[in-house]
Write a protein that holds these residues in place. Structure first.
Motif, PDB file in Angstrom:
ATOM      1  N   VAL A   1       0.862  -1.189   0.000  1.00 55.39           N
ATOM      2  CA  VAL A   1       0.000   0.000   0.000  1.00 55.39           C
ATOM      3  C   VAL A   1       0.892   1.231   0.000  1.00 55.39           C
ATOM      4  O   VAL A   1       2.056   1.179   0.410  1.00 55.39           O
ATOM      5  CB  VAL A   1      -0.925   0.014   1.242  1.00 55.39           C
ATOM      6  CG1 VAL A   1      -1.867  -1.163   1.209  1.00 55.39           C
ATOM      7  CG2 VAL A   1      -0.106   0.006   2.528  1.00 55.39           C
ATOM      8  N   PRO A   2       0.388   2.373  -0.468  1.00 54.07           N
ATOM      9  CA  PRO A   2       1.216   3.584  -0.497  1.00 54.07           C
ATOM     10  C   PRO A   2       1.561   4.066   0.905  1.00 54.07           C
ATOM     11  O   PRO A   2       0.779   3.893   1.851  1.00 54.07           O
ATOM     12  CB  PRO A   2       0.325   4.602  -1.230  1.00 54.07           C
ATOM     13  CG  PRO A   2      -0.732   3.790  -1.913  1.00 54.07           C
ATOM     14  CD  PRO A   2      -0.932   2.574  -1.068  1.00 54.07           C
ATOM     15  N   ALA A   3       2.733   4.673   1.022  1.00 55.27           N
ATOM     16  CA  ALA A   3       3.119   5.275   2.293  1.00 55.27           C
ATOM     17  C   ALA A   3       2.347   6.571   2.500  1.00 55.27           C
ATOM     18  O   ALA A   3       2.002   7.272   1.547  1.00 55.27           O
ATOM     19  CB  ALA A   3       4.619   5.546   2.318  1.00 55.27           C
ATOM     20  N   ALA A   4       2.072   6.883   3.766  1.00 53.01           N
ATOM     21  CA  ALA A   4       1.316   8.100   4.064  1.00 53.01           C
ATOM     22  C   ALA A   4       2.103   9.343   3.691  1.00 53.01           C
ATOM     23  O   ALA A   4       1.549  10.333   3.242  1.00 53.01           O
ATOM     24  CB  ALA A   4       0.948   8.123   5.549  1.00 53.01           C
ATOM     25  N   ALA A   5       3.425   9.294   3.900  1.00 50.59           N
ATOM     26  CA  ALA A   5       4.274  10.448   3.595  1.00 50.59           C
ATOM     27  C   ALA A   5       4.965  10.228   2.269  1.00 50.59           C
ATOM     28  O   ALA A   5       5.768   9.317   2.134  1.00 50.59           O
ATOM     29  CB  ALA A   5       5.312  10.656   4.700  1.00 50.59           C
ATOM     30  N   SER A   6       4.633  11.016   1.272  1.00 49.48           N
ATOM     31  CA  SER A   6       5.239  10.855  -0.046  1.00 49.48           C
ATOM     32  C   SER A   6       6.072  12.055  -0.461  1.00 49.48           C
ATOM     33  O   SER A   6       6.652  12.067  -1.531  1.00 49.48           O
ATOM     34  CB  SER A   6       4.141  10.630  -1.093  1.00 49.48           C
ATOM     35  OG  SER A   6       3.243  11.714  -1.111  1.00 49.48           O
TER      36      SER A   6
END
Length: 328
Positions: free
Chosen positions: A181-186
């Motif tokens: 899943v994508p990281a919260a901080a991009s």
């Protein structure tokens, strides 16, 4: 030359500094006296505790200091773009390359987490960033040498650790490329600090040494406490069940949170357990423990961290069992 900002989460808390000070005081002042007067009964148990505790701390501290110094040098002098350009975009190739790169770049597990976040923020595939994050603290040259010293005359333990930790990094990276899943901080976490290399080096080494030494003291105390409080029959009962012993030491590694440069000495102190269970302790610890779980949540977000923790623990225990059965 641009330098990475130091993550505030990695700065040592007062409790860890107190643990380090107490360890130094014990080693410098109380150790010889305790060992000299320890005899039978409770004093004998105190002597056993002191012997195990001091042995683990004194053997591990030089490797801890060396590992922290090298990790600080990498943080201060090697820009993120070097690794970014070296990693292929496709996970099939990028993950093994990232794992191999991690083996060449010394770093503590605490520093590898924000480093992975910075790599993701600069466009590196999450699968490759995670593979580097898992490999760097587990199979770098300092850890390999420390493992050889902790297990003298047992070269296959070193080989097994390198193989199992490399397999963990590669499998987790490949699986994450499919189900991650994508990281919260991009956002890009790269911060410019031109001309401050020496200051950054000093800051990183000081913070990491204090924090890591605190966890080393805690881990050594846990091992010594197990030696004097857990009845041998209990340890033998757990150690005699192959899968259970691997799970128990894997979970112990999560709880005691010993740094990777020192965990081999703690594992060697758990002599009542099988070599495969000791291997699991060394494979799980650099990849997942209580302090790393907190860093994962803070840097990647809770959903990302929860899925990563479940994946890492399952793969780490599985590869430990498999590699241990084949090589040990």
């Amino acid at each position: 030359m641009s330098l990475r900002a130091r993550d505030p989460a990695l700065r040592p808390g007062p409790a860890l500094v107190v643990l380090l000070v107490l360890a130094v005081l014990v080693v410098a002042l109380a150790g010889p006296q305790i060992l000299a007067v320890a005899g039978g009964g409770e004093e004998g148990r105190l002597g056993t505790f002191s012997t195990v505790f001091l042995s683990v701390v004194l053997q591990a501290l030089p490797f801890l200091a060396l590992g922290v110094a090298l990790a600080g040098a990498v943080t201060a002098f090697v820009p993120d773009r070097v690794l970014h350009r070296a990693l292929p975009r496709r996970a099939l190739f990028g993950v093994p390359v990232a794992t191999a790169s991690g083996a060449l770049v010394p770093g503590c597990e605490c520093g590898s987490v924000p480093f992975a976040g910075r790599l993701m923020g600069r466009g590196v595939a999450p699968s490759s960033a995670l593979a580097f994050m898992l490999a760097s603290p587990a199979i770098n040259p300092v850890v390999v040498v420390a493992t050889a010293v902790a297990f003298p005359g047992r070269p296959m333990m070193v080989v097994a650790r390198v193989v199992a930790s490399s397999a963990l990094a590669i499998v987790v990276g490949w699986v994450w490329s499919r189900v991650g899943v994508p990281a919260a901080a991009s956002a890009d976490q790269h911060v410019e600090h031109p001309g401050r290399r020496a200051a950054v080096l000093a800051e990183v080494v000081t913070a990491d040494l204090l924090a890591s030494a605190g966890f080393l003291v805690l881990g050594a105390a846990c091992v010594a406490l197990l030696q004097v409080t857990v009845p041998p029959t209990w340890s033998a009962a757990v150690a005699g069940v192959p899968v259970l012993s691997v799970v128990v030491l894997g979970l112990l590694a999560v709880l005691v949170a010993v740094c990777s440069e020192a965990d081999a000495f703690v594992a060697a102190g758990l002599a009542g357990f099988s070599a495969t269970a000791q291997l699991a302790f060394m494979v799980v610890g650099p990849a997942l423990d209580v302090k790393l779980a907190a860093l994962h949540v803070g840097i990647f977000g809770a959903r990302f961290a929860a899925r990563l923790a479940a994946l890492v623990l399952a793969v780490a225990l599985a590869v430990s069992l498999l590699v241990g059965a084949v090589l040990l």
